[in-house]
Design a protein around this motif. Structure first.
Motif, PDB file in Angstrom:
ATOM      1  N   GLU A 127       7.711  -5.040 -14.371  1.00 49.37           N
ATOM      2  CA  GLU A 127       9.564  -4.867 -14.769  1.00 49.37           C
ATOM      3  C   GLU A 127      10.225  -5.384 -14.249  1.00 49.37           C
ATOM      4  OE1 GLU A 127      10.882  -4.371 -19.251  1.00 49.37           O
ATOM      5  OE2 GLU A 127       9.382  -3.052 -18.403  1.00 49.37           O
ATOM      6  N   ALA A 128      10.299  -4.535 -13.115  1.00 46.84           N
ATOM      7  CA  ALA A 128      11.181  -4.217 -11.857  1.00 46.84           C
ATOM      8  C   ALA A 128      11.058  -5.097 -11.271  1.00 46.84           C
ATOM      9  CB  ALA A 128      11.260  -3.200 -11.561  1.00 46.84           C
ATOM     10  N   GLY A 129      10.094  -6.451 -11.354  1.00 50.03           N
ATOM     11  CA  GLY A 129       9.905  -7.097  -9.897  1.00 50.03           C
ATOM     12  C   GLY A 129       9.438  -6.604  -8.411  1.00 50.03           C
ATOM     13  N   ILE A 130       7.933  -5.592  -9.380  1.00 46.25           N
ATOM     14  CA  ILE A 130       7.595  -4.516  -7.712  1.00 46.25           C
ATOM     15  C   ILE A 130       6.413  -5.159  -8.009  1.00 46.25           C
ATOM     16  CG2 ILE A 130       7.947  -2.537  -6.590  1.00 46.25           C
ATOM     17  CD1 ILE A 130       9.872  -1.392  -7.658  1.00 46.25           C
ATOM     18  N   GLU A 131       5.590  -5.175  -6.976  1.00 44.06           N
ATOM     19  CA  GLU A 131       4.663  -5.650  -6.698  1.00 44.06           C
ATOM     20  C   GLU A 131       4.225  -3.888  -6.546  1.00 44.06           C
ATOM     21  OE1 GLU A 131       1.033  -6.909  -3.340  1.00 44.06           O
ATOM     22  OE2 GLU A 131       3.143  -7.950  -3.465  1.00 44.06           O
ATOM     23  N   ALA A 132       3.090  -3.085  -6.989  1.00 42.60           N
ATOM     24  CA  ALA A 132       2.343  -2.192  -7.497  1.00 42.60           C
ATOM     25  C   ALA A 132       0.856  -2.606  -8.017  1.00 42.60           C
ATOM     26  CB  ALA A 132       2.717  -1.482  -8.933  1.00 42.60           C
ATOM     27  N   HIS A 133       0.092  -1.606  -6.914  1.00 44.36           N
ATOM     28  CA  HIS A 133      -1.138  -1.523  -6.972  1.00 44.36           C
ATOM     29  C   HIS A 133      -1.599   0.343  -6.826  1.00 44.36           C
ATOM     30  CE1 HIS A 133      -2.131  -5.241  -4.954  1.00 44.36           C
ATOM     31  NE2 HIS A 133      -0.371  -4.827  -4.855  1.00 44.36           N
ATOM     32  N   THR A 134      -2.835   0.004  -7.866  1.00 45.96           N
ATOM     33  CA  THR A 134      -2.783   1.454  -8.560  1.00 45.96           C
ATOM     34  C   THR A 134      -4.862   2.166  -7.632  1.00 45.96           C
ATOM     35  OG1 THR A 134      -3.894   0.916 -10.332  1.00 45.96           O
ATOM     36  CG2 THR A 134      -1.879   2.284 -10.307  1.00 45.96           C
ATOM     37  N   TYR A 135      -4.771   3.347  -7.591  1.00 45.83           N
ATOM     38  CA  TYR A 135      -5.944   3.665  -6.999  1.00 45.83           C
ATOM     39  C   TYR A 135      -6.054   5.312  -7.487  1.00 45.83           C
ATOM     40  CZ  TYR A 135      -5.246   0.060  -3.357  1.00 45.83           C
ATOM     41  OH  TYR A 135      -4.954  -1.608  -2.970  1.00 45.83           O
ATOM     42  N   THR A 136      -7.684   5.449  -7.496  1.00 44.54           N
ATOM     43  CA  THR A 136      -7.991   6.774  -7.922  1.00 44.54           C
ATOM     44  C   THR A 136      -7.973   7.169  -6.894  1.00 44.54           C
ATOM     45  OG1 THR A 136      -8.445   6.046 -10.396  1.00 44.54           O
ATOM     46  CG2 THR A 136      -9.238   7.304  -9.867  1.00 44.54           C
ATOM     47  N   ALA A 137      -8.173   8.553  -6.943  1.00 38.77           N
ATOM     48  CA  ALA A 137      -8.886   9.617  -5.720  1.00 38.77           C
ATOM     49  C   ALA A 137      -7.661  11.068  -6.011  1.00 38.77           C
ATOM     50  CB  ALA A 137      -8.712   9.121  -4.347  1.00 38.77           C
ATOM     51  N   ASP A 138      -8.653  11.876  -4.681  1.00 36.20           N
ATOM     52  CA  ASP A 138      -8.249  13.752  -5.420  1.00 36.20           C
ATOM     53  C   ASP A 138      -7.766  13.432  -3.904  1.00 36.20           C
ATOM     54  OD1 ASP A 138      -8.339  15.807  -4.961  1.00 36.20           O
ATOM     55  OD2 ASP A 138      -9.704  16.789  -5.877  1.00 36.20           O
ATOM     56  N   VAL A 139      -6.439  13.525  -3.306  1.00 37.16           N
ATOM     57  CA  VAL A 139      -5.682  13.116  -1.512  1.00 37.16           C
ATOM     58  C   VAL A 139      -6.219  14.438  -1.630  1.00 37.16           C
ATOM     59  CG1 VAL A 139      -4.113  11.662  -2.813  1.00 37.16           C
ATOM     60  CG2 VAL A 139      -3.514  13.886  -2.863  1.00 37.16           C
ATOM     61  N   THR A 140      -6.032  15.878  -2.189  1.00 37.01           N
ATOM     62  CA  THR A 140      -6.994  17.063  -1.326  1.00 37.01           C
ATOM     63  C   THR A 140      -8.730  16.822  -0.911  1.00 37.01           C
ATOM     64  OG1 THR A 140      -7.588  18.151  -3.401  1.00 37.01           O
ATOM     65  CG2 THR A 140      -5.071  18.694  -3.053  1.00 37.01           C
ATOM     66  N   ASP A 141      -8.916  16.435  -0.923  1.00 35.48           N
ATOM     67  CA  ASP A 141     -10.006  15.574  -1.000  1.00 35.48           C
ATOM     68  C   ASP A 141     -10.592  15.342   0.356  1.00 35.48           C
ATOM     69  OD1 ASP A 141     -12.998  14.658  -0.654  1.00 35.48           O
ATOM     70  OD2 ASP A 141     -13.504  16.281  -1.424  1.00 35.48           O
ATOM     71  N   ALA A 142     -10.678  15.334   1.591  1.00 44.38           N
ATOM     72  CA  ALA A 142     -10.040  14.582   3.061  1.00 44.38           C
ATOM     73  C   ALA A 142     -11.175  13.502   2.497  1.00 44.38           C
ATOM     74  CB  ALA A 142     -10.442  15.590   4.144  1.00 44.38           C
ATOM     75  N   ALA A 143     -12.877  13.894   2.573  1.00 42.72           N
ATOM     76  CA  ALA A 143     -13.447  12.250   2.250  1.00 42.72           C
ATOM     77  C   ALA A 143     -12.923  11.359   1.032  1.00 42.72           C
ATOM     78  CB  ALA A 143     -14.798  12.759   1.924  1.00 42.72           C
ATOM     79  N   ASP A 144     -11.974  11.399   0.143  1.00 39.15           N
ATOM     80  CA  ASP A 144     -11.801  10.694  -0.825  1.00 39.15           C
ATOM     81  C   ASP A 144     -10.420  10.201  -0.408  1.00 39.15           C
ATOM     82  OD1 ASP A 144     -12.437   9.473  -3.216  1.00 39.15           O
ATOM     83  OD2 ASP A 144     -11.659  11.695  -4.819  1.00 39.15           O
ATOM     84  N   LEU A 145      -9.606  10.982   0.599  1.00 39.26           N
ATOM     85  CA  LEU A 145      -8.254  10.728   1.218  1.00 39.26           C
ATOM     86  C   LEU A 145      -7.924   9.940   1.740  1.00 39.26           C
ATOM     87  CD1 LEU A 145      -5.328  10.389   1.289  1.00 39.26           C
ATOM     88  CD2 LEU A 145      -5.601  12.655   3.037  1.00 39.26           C
ATOM     89  N   LYS A 146      -9.384   9.388   3.182  1.00 37.01           N
ATOM     90  CA  LYS A 146      -9.884   8.688   3.601  1.00 37.01           C
ATOM     91  C   LYS A 146     -10.336   7.901   3.541  1.00 37.01           C
ATOM     92  CE  LYS A 146     -11.042  12.124   7.307  1.00 37.01           C
ATOM     93  NZ  LYS A 146     -12.363  12.864   7.938  1.00 37.01           N
ATOM     94  N   ARG A 147     -10.683   7.461   2.141  1.00 36.05           N
ATOM     95  CA  ARG A 147     -11.781   6.176   1.558  1.00 36.05           C
ATOM     96  C   ARG A 147     -10.740   5.813   1.005  1.00 36.05           C
ATOM     97  NH1 ARG A 147     -11.452   4.810  -3.251  1.00 36.05           N
ATOM     98  NH2 ARG A 147     -11.617   7.145  -4.245  1.00 36.05           N
TER      99      ARG A 147
END
Length: 245
Positions: free
Chosen positions: A52-72
């Protein structure tokens, strides 16, 4: 990987408070935004608000405190968006906060928040900094707490982790300053309006509504100024409710 136009902000630990304010502020400057949260429960609303604010946005699901998930997830963002210029790291949520008084905390209780904060931050740096240094450009912002600077006994075992993260970021900033890469810490000394931590406190005690809160839009505006000027590596917001010298 295909190069794509426009800079990209990655928000790690995106929430309705500071994470979304960072997304809106940098998005107004032409950044595309990648939001990363533990669940996708609010992603549709996040995308709608930014679109709505004219910003291109993408969303992702991950646990960023998990190293493998963060890298993925960083790898997926690189594939989707062609890389990223700026990363905001702010993964603390009520789910990750387990306060244990220091008088009762053993080694395990001290190390748990270290894993959530310092270890995750170090994993992030290991993943993104080499590429930024190679390009001679990039920026990293870390959300931290004032207990990393001023003794705040009520935060117990969280305080040493906060202090470690703060010094890690400040030292990293010094190490990177001649390499074209900017790093800074946003040191928060209060409850952020609209944020999950603020909501969890108010749910427990409604009298806290509106008392001593910080406007995340103001914090994000300061972060943008820091990004542009790059003349300081820490900004402090608010004051502690209680502290001891």
């Amino acid at each position: 990987m295909t190069e794509k136009a426009g800079k990209v902000l990655v928000v790690l630990g995106a929430g309705p408070g500071l994470g979304m304010s960072m997304a809106h502020r940098f998005g107004r400057e032409g950044f595309r935004v990648a939001l990363v949260s533990r669940t996708d429960r609010r992603h549709e609303g996040y995308r709608a608000s930014l679109t709505e604010a004219g910003i291109e946005a993408h969303t992702y699901t991950a646990d960023v405190t998990d190293a493998a998930d963060l890298k993925r997830v960083l790898g997926q963002i690189t594939v989707d968006l062609g890389g990223y210029d700026t990363v905001y790291f702010g993964p603390v949520s009520p789910a990750t906060l387990a306060v244990v008084p220091l008088t009762e905390a053993g080694a395990a209780e001290l190390l748990a928040p270290m894993d959530n904060l310092l270890t995750a931050a170090a994993t992030l740096v290991g993943e993104v900094v080499p590429g930024m240094v190679s390009r001679g450009d990039g920026a990293l912002f870390f959300g931290g707490g004032l207990s990393g600077k001023i003794p705040m006994p009520m935060l117990g075992n969280l305080a040493p982790a906060s202090a470690a993260l703060r010094m890690y970021v400040l030292t990293l900033a010094e190490a990177l300053k001649d390499k074209g890469v900017y790093a800074a810490t946003l040191t928060i000394g209060g409850l952020i309006e609209r944020g999950d931590i603020h909501r969890s406190f108010v749910d427990r005690d409604p009298s806290l509504e509106g008392i001593g809160t910080l406007d995340p839009d103001d914090i994000a505006a300061t972060a943008w100024t820091m990004y542009v000027d790059r003349d300081r590596t820490e900004a402090e917001f608010g004051v502690p409710v209680t502290s001891a010298a």
